[in-house]
Scaffold this active site. Structure first.
Site, short mmCIF file in Angstrom:
data_model
loop_
_atom_site.label_atom_id
_atom_site.label_comp_id
_atom_site.label_asym_id
_atom_site.label_seq_id
_atom_site.Cartn_x
_atom_site.Cartn_y
_atom_site.Cartn_z
N HIS A 286 48.01 34.58 38.83
CA HIS A 286 46.73 34.30 38.56
C HIS A 286 46.61 32.71 39.23
O HIS A 286 47.59 32.17 38.96
CB HIS A 286 46.01 34.08 37.29
CG HIS A 286 44.39 33.95 37.29
ND1 HIS A 286 43.92 32.99 37.49
CD2 HIS A 286 43.53 34.80 37.45
CE1 HIS A 286 42.64 33.04 37.63
NE2 HIS A 286 42.51 34.25 37.38
N ASP B 213 42.80 42.08 36.15
CA ASP B 213 42.65 43.39 37.14
C ASP B 213 43.65 44.53 36.87
O ASP B 213 43.37 45.64 36.93
CB ASP B 213 42.87 43.01 38.70
CG ASP B 213 41.70 41.94 39.13
OD1 ASP B 213 42.38 40.99 39.68
OD2 ASP B 213 40.86 42.12 38.72
C1 MLT Z 1 37.96 35.99 38.51
O1 MLT Z 1 37.80 36.58 37.20
O2 MLT Z 1 36.95 35.82 38.98
C2 MLT Z 1 39.38 36.10 38.92
O3 MLT Z 1 40.10 36.21 37.77
C3 MLT Z 1 39.76 35.18 39.90
C4 MLT Z 1 39.68 33.75 39.68
O4 MLT Z 1 39.01 33.44 38.47
O5 MLT Z 1 40.15 32.97 40.47
#
Ligand code: MLT
Length: 428
Positions: free
Chosen positions: A307, A364
């Site tokens: 992430h 995800d």
């Molecule tokens: C999100 O929840 O939007 C994703 O983890 C992506 C992010 O936070 O960059």
């Protein structure tokens, strides 16, 4: 005395103010830099750049902390509901019972969509990806509610747009699915709760009795909570920058849906299941695929790992992993890819290659396994993400407007041709 940062360029010193947030985060305010020093900063992807000040969601990537308006995601996922979290994100406080009932009732008043929306839906072939249908349906709301084209209207006008958006998202999502199936659409049953209403619109078939499984509805509610906001991610930043031009909330949300669609963002949950299925079809040899992930020349990338913000673990993934185990057991679903997913996670959490690269399951990784267990088709996974993220988009759009933030207009470093004379085509 305000704290400052000192920047020295060609021997000249510039003092820039430091900004500290309520969680002791520190930023250098560079808003005067171009005027004072004639230079800008460069940060591709804005990974080190704060685009705004926000009181909605706090992330601590090093310690795996996620809070909505100060409440931990763990508490909210366990004790709250999606509509209660939606209210919290948008209005800043947990609602009273009376406030929540009114909010839920107000949403129920708007779950129907103008019948002319069917003409837009009918224009899409069944091959249309549901995210494209969803984005179009939301943008079309500017036609049915032209007053939304002036977003600086009253708080009452904002509230109406917010409940309309929240009310119609499940209807649009279910209709996009029915369009892909070539089936007739269902209309919202307001005797049901938010998630059950959606599930019935998704899966009920004509002339067949349909009962929503409360286990499925409860699991979906938790998933939507976990996706409700995530500070300045790609799609939320998109909603903000479109909203900063004073565009309608519906067109801002439509832009957010399109940004979320990308496989590097919300589309990743769809890519995870495709990856797990491919590994299963290939015989389920996780060691083989782990080796491919480590081999730069293989072109294979483990989806659902790592992430941009979390450095050790994604708190949502921990909650979703447990929910996946619970839901599959309760539903009696034996999904072969779950075992593959668990093996991949086990390796990733102990293998130095993945640990050094901070590659561990993110939100995800397990969500697709639950969606599949709930009967949600792969093409609808990112639509589910959009349904969950809608409250965050609305809350962030509202905050931008209330704070009267300026139009977003980043600068650049030009790397093209220097000035040159025009050459007539005959002489080229
Ligand atoms: C999100 O929840 O939007 C994703 O983890 C992506 C992010 O936070 O960059």
């Amino acid at each position: 005395m305000a704290k400052t940062a000192e920047l020295i360029i060609d021997g000249k010193s510039y003092k820039l103010p430091l900004v500290e947030g309520t969680e002791k985060e520190v930023a250098i305010d560079i808003s005067s830099l171009l005027e004072e020093a004639g230079v800008i900063t460069l940060d591709l992807g804005y990974k080190n750049t704060g685009a705004t000040k926000s009181a909605i969601t706090f992330l601590d990537g090093d310690n795996g902390i996620l809070r909505y308006r100060g409440y931990s995601i763990e508490d909210l996922a366990e004790k709250s509901s999606f509509l209660e979290v939606t209210y919290l994100l948008i209005f800043g406080e947990l609602p009273t019972e009376e406030q929540l009932k009114k909010f839920s009732d107000d949403i129920k008043k708007h779950t129907m969509v103008h019948e002319d929306t069917r003409k837009i839906l009918d224009g899409f072939p069944s091959t249309a990806h549901p995210m494209g249908v969803l984005a179009s349906m939301f943008c079309a709301q500017t036609a049915f509610y032209p007053e939304s084209l002036d977003p600086s209207r009253s708080s009452e006008a904002f509230y109406l747009s917010a409940v309309r958006s929240l009310a119609k998202m499940p209807t649009f999502a279910a209709w996009a699915y029915k369009n892909a199936m070539g089936h007739p659409v269902n209309y919202p049953d307001n005797t049901l709760d938010y998630c059950s209403r959606f599930l019935k619109m998704m899966f009920a078939l004509p002339a067949e009795h349909f009962e929503v499984d409360p286990v499925v509805a409860q699991a979906l509610d938790k998933l939507l909570i976990l996706h409700a906001d995530h500070e300045q991610n790609c799609s939320t930043s998109t909603v903000r920058i479109v909203g900063s031009s004073k565009a309608s909330i519906y067109s801002s949300i439509s832009a957010g849906i399109n940004a979320l669609w990308g496989p590097l963002h919300g589309g990743a949950n769809q890519e995870v299941i495709v990856m797990l299925e491919n590994i299963r079809k290939d015989g389920g040899d996780t060691d083989k695929w782990i080796a491919k992930a480590k081999d730069k020349n293989s072109g294979f990338r483990l989806m659902g790992f790592g992430h941009r913000v979390y450095k050790n673990f994604d708190p949502r993934a921990k909650i979703i992993k447990k929910a996946a185990d619970d839901v599959l057991k309760k539903l009696g679903v034996n999904d072969p890819v779950l075992e593959i997913a668990q093996k991949l996670e086990e390796v990733a959490l102990r293998d130095s290659y993945f640990i050094e690269r901070k590659l561990y399951p993110n939100v995800d990784f397990y969500s697709g396994i639950i969606y599949r267990a709930l009967g949600i088709p792969v093409d609808m996974f990112t639509v589910m993400f959009a349904m969950g993220r809608l409250p965050g988009w609305i809350a962030q759009w509202k905050e931008l407007r209330e704070n009267k933030e300026p139009i977003g207009r980043p600068r650049q470093i030009y790397t093209g041709q220097n000035q040159r004379a025009y050459i007539p085509i005959k002489k080229r």
